[in-house]
Design a protein around this motif. Structure first.
Motif, PDB file in Angstrom:
ATOM      1  N   LYS A   7       4.281   2.858  22.147  1.00  0.00           N
ATOM      2  CA  LYS A   7       5.383   3.055  22.524  1.00  0.00           C
ATOM      3  C   LYS A   7       6.158   4.370  22.339  1.00  0.00           C
ATOM      4  O   LYS A   7       6.389   4.474  22.787  1.00  0.00           O
ATOM      5  CB  LYS A   7       6.199   2.077  22.194  1.00  0.00           C
ATOM      6  N   TYR A  43       2.440  -1.539  21.705  1.00  0.00           N
ATOM      7  CA  TYR A  43       2.257  -0.227  22.622  1.00  0.00           C
ATOM      8  C   TYR A  43       2.931  -0.883  24.412  1.00  0.00           C
ATOM      9  O   TYR A  43       3.536  -1.705  24.241  1.00  0.00           O
ATOM     10  CB  TYR A  43       0.905  -0.998  22.956  1.00  0.00           C
ATOM     11  N   LYS A  44       2.997   0.334  24.857  1.00  0.00           N
ATOM     12  CA  LYS A  44       2.602   0.197  26.453  1.00  0.00           C
ATOM     13  C   LYS A  44       2.217  -1.050  27.337  1.00  0.00           C
ATOM     14  O   LYS A  44       1.400  -1.067  27.282  1.00  0.00           O
ATOM     15  CB  LYS A  44       3.022   2.169  27.284  1.00  0.00           C
ATOM     16  N   ARG A  45       3.342  -2.019  27.474  1.00  0.00           N
ATOM     17  CA  ARG A  45       2.949  -2.296  27.731  1.00  0.00           C
ATOM     18  C   ARG A  45       1.976  -2.352  29.434  1.00  0.00           C
ATOM     19  O   ARG A  45       1.461  -3.041  29.586  1.00  0.00           O
ATOM     20  CB  ARG A  45       3.781  -3.729  28.515  1.00  0.00           C
ATOM     21  N   ASP A  46       2.788  -1.594  30.275  1.00  0.00           N
ATOM     22  CA  ASP A  46       2.249  -0.986  31.207  1.00  0.00           C
ATOM     23  C   ASP A  46       1.828   0.096  31.694  1.00  0.00           C
ATOM     24  O   ASP A  46       1.457   0.717  33.158  1.00  0.00           O
ATOM     25  CB  ASP A  46       3.661  -1.209  32.123  1.00  0.00           C
ATOM     26  N   GLN A  47       1.101   0.887  30.280  1.00  0.00           N
ATOM     27  CA  GLN A  47      -0.081   1.296  30.472  1.00  0.00           C
ATOM     28  C   GLN A  47      -1.442   0.723  30.773  1.00  0.00           C
ATOM     29  O   GLN A  47      -1.427   0.850  29.235  1.00  0.00           O
ATOM     30  CB  GLN A  47       0.405   2.326  29.689  1.00  0.00           C
ATOM     31  N   LYS A  55       3.259  -7.874  24.106  1.00  0.00           N
ATOM     32  CA  LYS A  55       3.293  -6.350  25.239  1.00  0.00           C
ATOM     33  C   LYS A  55       2.005  -5.701  25.315  1.00  0.00           C
ATOM     34  O   LYS A  55       2.487  -4.608  25.854  1.00  0.00           O
ATOM     35  CB  LYS A  55       4.608  -5.567  24.455  1.00  0.00           C
TER      36      LYS A  55
END
Ligand code: FMN
Length: 372
Positions: free
Chosen positions: A352, A162-166, A278
Protein backbone atom coordinates in the motif's frame (compact mmCIF):
# COMPACT_ATOMS: atom_id res chain seq x y z
CA UNK A 1 18.82 3.48 8.22
CA UNK A 2 22.23 2.58 9.64
CA UNK A 3 23.99 -0.36 8.05
CA UNK A 4 27.40 -0.20 9.69
CA UNK A 5 28.99 -3.40 8.42
CA UNK A 6 29.37 -5.89 5.60
CA UNK A 7 26.38 -7.94 6.63
CA UNK A 8 24.41 -6.65 3.68
CA UNK A 9 27.03 -7.13 0.96
CA UNK A 10 25.46 -10.46 -0.16
CA UNK A 11 22.78 -8.31 -1.80
CA UNK A 12 25.39 -6.84 -4.17
CA UNK A 13 25.94 -10.27 -5.75
CA UNK A 14 25.73 -9.64 -9.50
CA UNK A 15 23.46 -11.60 -11.80
CA UNK A 16 26.02 -12.87 -14.29
CA UNK A 17 25.28 -12.80 -17.97
CA UNK A 18 25.93 -16.11 -19.70
CA UNK A 19 29.19 -14.71 -21.12
CA UNK A 20 30.44 -13.54 -17.70
CA UNK A 21 29.42 -16.84 -16.17
CA UNK A 22 31.24 -18.90 -18.78
CA UNK A 23 34.54 -17.21 -17.75
CA UNK A 24 34.25 -18.59 -14.19
CA UNK A 25 36.10 -21.69 -12.97
CA UNK A 26 34.06 -24.68 -11.71
CA UNK A 27 34.83 -23.66 -8.11
CA UNK A 28 33.70 -20.07 -8.74
CA UNK A 29 30.53 -21.32 -10.41
CA UNK A 30 29.56 -23.53 -7.49
CA UNK A 31 30.38 -20.80 -4.96
CA UNK A 32 28.16 -18.46 -6.97
CA UNK A 33 25.25 -20.92 -6.76
CA UNK A 34 25.80 -21.24 -2.99
CA UNK A 35 25.70 -17.45 -2.77
CA UNK A 36 22.33 -17.50 -4.57
CA UNK A 37 21.09 -20.11 -2.10
CA UNK A 38 22.27 -17.87 0.74
CA UNK A 39 19.91 -15.11 -0.45
CA UNK A 40 16.91 -17.35 0.31
CA UNK A 41 14.47 -16.57 3.12
CA UNK A 42 14.85 -18.47 6.39
CA UNK A 43 12.90 -18.75 9.58
CA UNK A 44 13.89 -15.81 11.87
CA UNK A 45 16.77 -15.29 9.39
CA UNK A 46 18.71 -18.11 11.06
CA UNK A 47 20.30 -19.15 7.70
CA UNK A 48 20.34 -22.78 8.89
CA UNK A 49 22.09 -24.11 5.76
CA UNK A 50 25.63 -25.30 5.11
CA UNK A 51 27.08 -26.11 1.67
CA UNK A 52 29.95 -28.27 0.49
CA UNK A 53 31.11 -27.92 -3.10
CA UNK A 54 32.77 -30.59 -5.22
CA UNK A 55 33.97 -28.84 -8.41
CA UNK A 56 35.42 -32.04 -9.91
CA UNK A 57 31.95 -33.54 -10.10
CA UNK A 58 29.95 -30.28 -10.16
CA UNK A 59 28.03 -31.28 -7.05
CA UNK A 60 26.77 -29.20 -4.12
CA UNK A 61 25.96 -30.97 -0.87
CA UNK A 62 23.38 -29.13 1.26
CA UNK A 63 23.21 -29.77 5.00
CA UNK A 64 21.26 -28.48 7.98
CA UNK A 65 23.24 -26.86 10.77
CA UNK A 66 21.32 -28.40 13.65
CA UNK A 67 22.64 -25.74 16.04
CA UNK A 68 20.50 -23.22 14.11
CA UNK A 69 17.17 -24.94 14.72
CA UNK A 70 15.16 -22.82 17.15
CA UNK A 71 13.87 -24.76 20.16
CA UNK A 72 10.68 -22.75 20.86
CA UNK A 73 9.37 -21.78 17.42
CA UNK A 74 10.68 -24.74 15.42
CA UNK A 75 10.28 -27.77 17.69
CA UNK A 76 10.25 -30.28 14.82
CA UNK A 77 12.81 -28.55 12.59
CA UNK A 78 10.14 -28.07 9.93
CA UNK A 79 10.70 -24.32 9.50
CA UNK A 80 14.45 -24.81 9.10
CA UNK A 81 13.98 -27.52 6.48
CA UNK A 82 11.41 -25.42 4.58
CA UNK A 83 14.07 -22.66 4.57
CA UNK A 84 16.62 -25.12 3.17
CA UNK A 85 14.06 -26.15 0.54
CA UNK A 86 13.90 -22.49 -0.52
CA UNK A 87 17.73 -22.33 -0.70
CA UNK A 88 17.80 -25.51 -2.83
CA UNK A 89 15.28 -23.94 -5.19
CA UNK A 90 17.52 -20.88 -5.59
CA UNK A 91 20.36 -23.19 -6.67
CA UNK A 92 18.06 -25.04 -9.07
CA UNK A 93 16.74 -21.87 -10.68
CA UNK A 94 20.16 -20.15 -10.79
CA UNK A 95 21.93 -23.19 -12.25
CA UNK A 96 19.26 -23.84 -14.90
CA UNK A 97 19.41 -20.19 -15.86
CA UNK A 98 23.17 -20.53 -16.41
CA UNK A 99 22.67 -23.59 -18.62
CA UNK A 100 22.84 -26.62 -16.33
CA UNK A 101 20.52 -29.59 -16.00
CA UNK A 102 19.96 -30.00 -12.26
CA UNK A 103 19.39 -33.30 -10.44
CA UNK A 104 18.45 -33.13 -6.78
CA UNK A 105 18.91 -36.23 -4.63
CA UNK A 106 17.34 -36.15 -1.21
CA UNK A 107 19.48 -37.53 1.62
CA UNK A 108 16.20 -38.82 3.16
CA UNK A 109 17.00 -37.35 6.55
CA UNK A 110 15.07 -38.78 9.46
CA UNK A 111 12.75 -36.43 11.37
CA UNK A 112 14.54 -37.10 14.64
CA UNK A 113 17.81 -35.86 13.14
CA UNK A 114 16.54 -32.33 12.35
CA UNK A 115 15.06 -31.41 15.72
CA UNK A 116 16.64 -28.65 17.80
CA UNK A 117 19.64 -29.66 19.92
CA UNK A 118 21.08 -27.94 23.00
CA UNK A 119 23.20 -25.10 21.59
CA UNK A 120 26.88 -25.98 21.44
CA UNK A 121 28.97 -23.77 19.14
CA UNK A 122 31.97 -26.06 19.70
CA UNK A 123 30.12 -29.05 18.31
CA UNK A 124 29.31 -28.85 14.60
CA UNK A 125 26.15 -30.73 14.00
CA UNK A 126 25.52 -31.09 10.29
CA UNK A 127 22.70 -33.17 8.92
CA UNK A 128 22.92 -33.97 5.17
CA UNK A 129 19.70 -32.91 3.44
CA UNK A 130 20.36 -33.15 -0.31
CA UNK A 131 22.98 -33.32 -3.04
CA UNK A 132 22.57 -31.27 -6.17
CA UNK A 133 24.36 -32.47 -9.30
CA UNK A 134 24.84 -30.14 -12.28
CA UNK A 135 25.48 -31.19 -15.87
CA UNK A 136 25.62 -28.98 -18.97
CA UNK A 137 22.50 -28.78 -21.11
CA UNK A 138 21.58 -26.68 -24.12
CA UNK A 139 18.00 -25.61 -23.29
CA UNK A 140 17.46 -21.88 -22.83
CA UNK A 141 15.36 -21.03 -19.75
CA UNK A 142 11.75 -19.96 -20.34
CA UNK A 143 10.74 -16.32 -19.89
CA UNK A 144 9.09 -17.21 -16.55
CA UNK A 145 12.20 -19.05 -15.30
CA UNK A 146 14.42 -16.11 -16.29
CA UNK A 147 12.08 -13.84 -14.32
CA UNK A 148 12.42 -16.08 -11.26
CA UNK A 149 16.22 -16.14 -11.64
CA UNK A 150 16.35 -12.33 -11.67
CA UNK A 151 14.01 -12.13 -8.67
CA UNK A 152 16.53 -13.99 -6.45
CA UNK A 153 18.57 -10.75 -6.21
CA UNK A 154 15.75 -8.42 -5.23
CA UNK A 155 13.39 -10.60 -3.19
CA UNK A 156 12.61 -9.83 0.42
CA UNK A 157 9.84 -10.67 2.84
CA UNK A 158 7.47 -7.70 2.96
CA UNK A 159 5.68 -7.45 6.31
CA UNK A 160 3.45 -4.55 5.33
CA UNK A 161 -0.10 -3.75 4.41
CA UNK A 162 -1.12 -4.68 0.88
CA UNK A 163 -3.81 -3.04 -1.24
CA UNK A 164 -6.99 -4.98 -0.52
CA UNK A 165 -8.68 -3.93 -3.74
CA UNK A 166 -5.85 -4.67 -6.15
CA UNK A 167 -6.11 -8.38 -6.98
CA UNK A 168 -3.31 -10.48 -8.43
CA UNK A 169 -3.73 -10.44 -12.26
CA UNK A 170 -5.00 -13.67 -13.80
CA UNK A 171 -1.93 -14.17 -15.98
CA UNK A 172 0.26 -14.20 -12.83
CA UNK A 173 -2.08 -16.68 -11.12
CA UNK A 174 -1.86 -18.89 -14.20
CA UNK A 175 1.94 -18.70 -14.19
CA UNK A 176 1.93 -19.68 -10.51
CA UNK A 177 -0.39 -22.62 -11.08
CA UNK A 178 1.79 -23.87 -13.92
CA UNK A 179 5.03 -23.65 -11.91
CA UNK A 180 3.96 -25.77 -8.90
CA UNK A 181 4.71 -29.47 -8.90
CA UNK A 182 1.38 -30.98 -7.90
CA UNK A 183 2.93 -34.45 -7.54
CA UNK A 184 4.71 -33.35 -4.37
CA UNK A 185 2.50 -30.64 -2.83
CA UNK A 186 -1.02 -29.25 -2.95
CA UNK A 187 -1.33 -25.53 -3.45
CA UNK A 188 -4.48 -23.82 -2.16
CA UNK A 189 -5.29 -20.25 -3.11
CA UNK A 190 -7.72 -18.29 -0.98
CA UNK A 191 -9.13 -15.03 -2.19
CA UNK A 192 -12.66 -14.97 -0.74
CA UNK A 193 -13.28 -12.53 2.13
CA UNK A 194 -15.00 -15.08 4.38
CA UNK A 195 -12.13 -17.53 4.60
CA UNK A 196 -9.66 -14.64 4.74
CA UNK A 197 -11.50 -13.42 7.83
CA UNK A 198 -11.32 -16.87 9.42
CA UNK A 199 -7.57 -17.07 8.72
CA UNK A 200 -7.06 -13.59 10.16
CA UNK A 201 -8.68 -14.79 13.41
CA UNK A 202 -6.38 -17.82 13.50
CA UNK A 203 -3.41 -15.54 12.93
CA UNK A 204 -4.41 -13.31 15.86
CA UNK A 205 -4.72 -16.37 18.09
CA UNK A 206 -1.36 -17.76 16.98
CA UNK A 207 0.34 -14.39 17.55
CA UNK A 208 -1.39 -14.03 20.91
CA UNK A 209 -0.01 -17.41 21.90
CA UNK A 210 3.50 -16.44 20.78
CA UNK A 211 3.54 -13.15 22.62
CA UNK A 212 2.09 -14.58 25.85
CA UNK A 213 4.31 -17.65 25.90
CA UNK A 214 7.58 -16.75 27.59
CA UNK A 215 9.71 -19.31 25.77
CA UNK A 216 8.38 -18.23 22.36
CA UNK A 217 8.55 -14.50 23.02
CA UNK A 218 12.05 -14.62 24.54
CA UNK A 219 13.27 -16.49 21.51
CA UNK A 220 11.61 -13.98 19.19
CA UNK A 221 13.26 -11.20 21.22
CA UNK A 222 16.66 -12.83 20.68
CA UNK A 223 16.08 -12.72 16.91
CA UNK A 224 14.13 -9.47 16.45
CA UNK A 225 17.02 -7.02 16.62
CA UNK A 226 17.84 -3.36 16.82
CA UNK A 227 18.07 -1.66 13.43
CA UNK A 228 21.80 -0.97 13.72
CA UNK A 229 22.62 -4.48 14.93
CA UNK A 230 26.02 -5.87 13.94
CA UNK A 231 24.58 -9.40 13.89
CA UNK A 232 24.74 -11.14 10.49
CA UNK A 233 21.76 -13.34 11.47
CA UNK A 234 18.35 -12.37 12.86
CA UNK A 235 15.78 -9.77 11.88
CA UNK A 236 16.42 -6.03 12.35
CA UNK A 237 13.15 -4.33 13.32
CA UNK A 238 13.24 -2.27 10.10
CA UNK A 239 12.02 -5.39 8.30
CA UNK A 240 8.83 -5.10 10.38
CA UNK A 241 8.49 -1.40 9.61
CA UNK A 242 9.79 -0.44 13.09
CA UNK A 243 11.83 2.75 13.53
CA UNK A 244 15.05 2.67 15.59
CA UNK A 245 13.33 3.38 18.92
CA UNK A 246 10.48 0.94 18.35
CA UNK A 247 12.88 -1.79 17.23
CA UNK A 248 15.07 -1.37 20.32
CA UNK A 249 12.04 -1.36 22.64
CA UNK A 250 10.49 -4.44 21.00
CA UNK A 251 13.80 -6.32 21.13
CA UNK A 252 14.31 -5.50 24.81
CA UNK A 253 10.69 -6.09 25.80
CA UNK A 254 10.45 -9.49 24.08
CA UNK A 255 13.82 -10.49 25.53
CA UNK A 256 12.49 -9.69 29.00
CA UNK A 257 14.90 -6.76 29.71
CA UNK A 258 12.04 -4.29 30.08
CA UNK A 259 8.34 -4.97 30.68
CA UNK A 260 6.25 -5.71 27.61
CA UNK A 261 3.43 -3.17 27.71
CA UNK A 262 -0.02 -4.70 27.18
CA UNK A 263 -0.54 -2.50 24.13
CA UNK A 264 2.71 -3.80 22.59
CA UNK A 265 1.36 -7.33 22.82
CA UNK A 266 -1.99 -6.29 21.45
CA UNK A 267 -0.42 -4.33 18.60
CA UNK A 268 1.74 -7.33 17.73
CA UNK A 269 -1.17 -9.76 17.49
CA UNK A 270 -3.45 -7.29 15.73
CA UNK A 271 -0.89 -6.36 13.06
CA UNK A 272 -0.75 -9.88 11.59
CA UNK A 273 -4.54 -10.17 11.73
CA UNK A 274 -5.04 -6.87 9.99
CA UNK A 275 -2.49 -7.63 7.31
CA UNK A 276 -4.27 -10.88 6.50
CA UNK A 277 -7.71 -9.28 6.50
CA UNK A 278 -6.54 -6.76 3.95
CA UNK A 279 -4.48 -9.01 1.70
CA UNK A 280 -5.98 -9.86 -1.71
CA UNK A 281 -4.34 -13.30 -1.83
CA UNK A 282 -3.45 -16.07 0.62
CA UNK A 283 -1.53 -19.15 -0.47
CA UNK A 284 -1.32 -22.38 1.51
CA UNK A 285 0.89 -25.37 0.79
CA UNK A 286 -0.09 -28.76 2.17
CA UNK A 287 1.47 -32.20 1.67
CA UNK A 288 0.11 -35.76 1.88
CA UNK A 289 2.82 -36.86 4.30
CA UNK A 290 4.75 -34.94 6.90
CA UNK A 291 8.32 -36.10 6.37
CA UNK A 292 11.55 -34.13 5.93
CA UNK A 293 11.19 -34.68 2.18
CA UNK A 294 7.67 -33.18 2.30
CA UNK A 295 9.10 -30.12 4.05
CA UNK A 296 11.80 -29.75 1.39
CA UNK A 297 9.15 -29.97 -1.36
CA UNK A 298 7.03 -27.38 0.45
CA UNK A 299 9.99 -24.99 0.79
CA UNK A 300 10.94 -25.39 -2.86
CA UNK A 301 7.37 -24.83 -4.05
CA UNK A 302 6.93 -21.82 -1.79
CA UNK A 303 10.06 -20.15 -3.07
CA UNK A 304 9.19 -20.83 -6.71
CA UNK A 305 5.84 -19.12 -6.14
CA UNK A 306 7.44 -16.27 -4.15
CA UNK A 307 9.99 -15.57 -6.89
CA UNK A 308 7.23 -15.63 -9.51
CA UNK A 309 5.35 -12.96 -7.54
CA UNK A 310 8.55 -10.96 -7.09
CA UNK A 311 9.26 -11.11 -10.84
CA UNK A 312 5.90 -9.35 -11.37
CA UNK A 313 6.49 -6.68 -8.71
CA UNK A 314 4.15 -8.39 -6.21
CA UNK A 315 5.20 -8.61 -2.56
CA UNK A 316 4.76 -11.54 -0.19
CA UNK A 317 5.06 -12.38 3.51
CA UNK A 318 5.00 -15.60 5.53
CA UNK A 319 2.88 -16.51 8.54
CA UNK A 320 4.37 -19.57 10.21
CA UNK A 321 2.54 -19.16 13.54
CA UNK A 322 -0.62 -20.79 12.20
CA UNK A 323 1.44 -23.82 11.13
CA UNK A 324 3.50 -24.12 14.30
CA UNK A 325 0.89 -23.55 17.02
CA UNK A 326 -0.53 -27.05 17.06
CA UNK A 327 -4.16 -26.54 18.01
CA UNK A 328 -4.52 -23.67 15.54
CA UNK A 329 -2.89 -25.76 12.83
CA UNK A 330 -5.57 -28.45 13.21
CA UNK A 331 -8.46 -25.97 13.34
CA UNK A 332 -7.09 -24.21 10.29
CA UNK A 333 -6.72 -27.45 8.31
CA UNK A 334 -10.40 -28.17 9.06
CA UNK A 335 -11.36 -24.72 7.74
CA UNK A 336 -9.37 -25.47 4.60
CA UNK A 337 -11.20 -28.81 4.33
CA UNK A 338 -8.04 -30.88 4.04
CA UNK A 339 -6.65 -33.91 5.85
CA UNK A 340 -3.19 -33.11 4.50
CA UNK A 341 -0.39 -31.62 6.59
CA UNK A 342 -0.19 -27.86 6.65
CA UNK A 343 3.30 -26.62 5.74
CA UNK A 344 3.36 -23.02 4.53
CA UNK A 345 0.94 -20.10 4.72
CA UNK A 346 1.74 -16.82 3.04
CA UNK A 347 0.05 -13.76 1.59
CA UNK A 348 0.80 -11.76 -1.50
CA UNK A 349 -0.23 -8.44 -2.93
CA UNK A 350 0.75 -4.91 -3.90
CA UNK A 351 2.24 -2.88 -1.08
CA UNK A 352 0.00 0.00 0.00
CA UNK A 353 2.73 2.46 0.96
CA UNK A 354 5.48 2.90 -1.64
CA UNK A 355 8.06 3.68 1.06
CA UNK A 356 7.71 0.17 2.48
CA UNK A 357 9.33 -1.14 -0.71
CA UNK A 358 12.48 0.77 0.21
CA UNK A 359 13.04 -1.12 3.47
CA UNK A 360 16.56 -2.56 3.70
CA UNK A 361 17.32 -6.20 2.97
CA UNK A 362 18.06 -8.46 5.92
CA UNK A 363 21.66 -9.33 6.84
CA UNK A 364 23.54 -12.45 5.80
CA UNK A 365 26.52 -14.34 7.22
CA UNK A 366 29.67 -14.18 5.07
CA UNK A 367 29.60 -16.91 2.44
CA UNK A 368 32.65 -18.58 4.04
CA UNK A 369 30.62 -19.15 7.22
CA UNK A 370 28.11 -21.34 5.41
CA UNK A 371 30.63 -23.36 3.37
CA UNK A 372 32.35 -26.47 4.72
C1 FMN B 1 10.08 -21.23 6.81
C2 FMN B 1 9.96 -19.75 7.04
C3 FMN B 1 9.06 -19.26 7.99
C4 FMN B 1 8.93 -17.89 8.18
N1 FMN B 1 8.00 -17.43 9.06
C5 FMN B 1 7.79 -16.10 9.19
C6 FMN B 1 6.75 -15.61 10.03
O1 FMN B 1 6.00 -16.36 10.65
N2 FMN B 1 6.58 -14.27 10.14
C7 FMN B 1 7.40 -13.39 9.46
O2 FMN B 1 7.20 -12.20 9.60
N3 FMN B 1 8.39 -13.83 8.65
C8 FMN B 1 8.60 -15.16 8.49
N4 FMN B 1 9.57 -15.63 7.65
C9 FMN B 1 10.43 -14.68 6.94
C10 FMN B 1 11.82 -14.61 7.55
O3 FMN B 1 11.77 -13.94 8.79
C11 FMN B 1 12.77 -13.91 6.56
O4 FMN B 1 12.91 -14.77 5.46
C12 FMN B 1 14.13 -13.63 7.15
O5 FMN B 1 14.04 -12.70 8.19
C13 FMN B 1 15.11 -13.12 6.10
O6 FMN B 1 14.60 -11.98 5.48
P1 FMN B 1 14.42 -11.91 3.89
O7 FMN B 1 13.60 -13.10 3.51
O8 FMN B 1 13.70 -10.63 3.64
O9 FMN B 1 15.77 -11.95 3.28
C14 FMN B 1 9.73 -16.99 7.44
C15 FMN B 1 10.63 -17.49 6.49
C16 FMN B 1 10.74 -18.85 6.28
C17 FMN B 1 11.66 -19.37 5.22
Amino acid sequence: MMQPNNNYSAWSTPQYTHTQFSALSPTERLRYFCQLAHLAPSTHNTQPWKFHIDPDNMVIEVSLDQNSVLPASDVAGRQSIISIGAAIEHIRIGAEYEGYAVTIHSASADKTSVRPVPKDPQHVSRVPIATIALSPQMNAPSHAESGRAGAIFSRKIMRAEYKRDQPIPNHVLEEIQSCVDTDTITFHTLTDPLRRQAIAEFQAQADGFVINNKKFSRELGDWLLENDTSSPVGMPGAGFGLDDTQAMRMHRALSGDIPLEPEDGLRFSLAGKEYIEKTPFIGVITTKGDTVDDWIHAGRAFERIALTFESHGISHAMHAGIVEVRLINRMFAATLGTLQSLQVLFRAGYVKKEEDLRRPHSPRLPLEAVLY
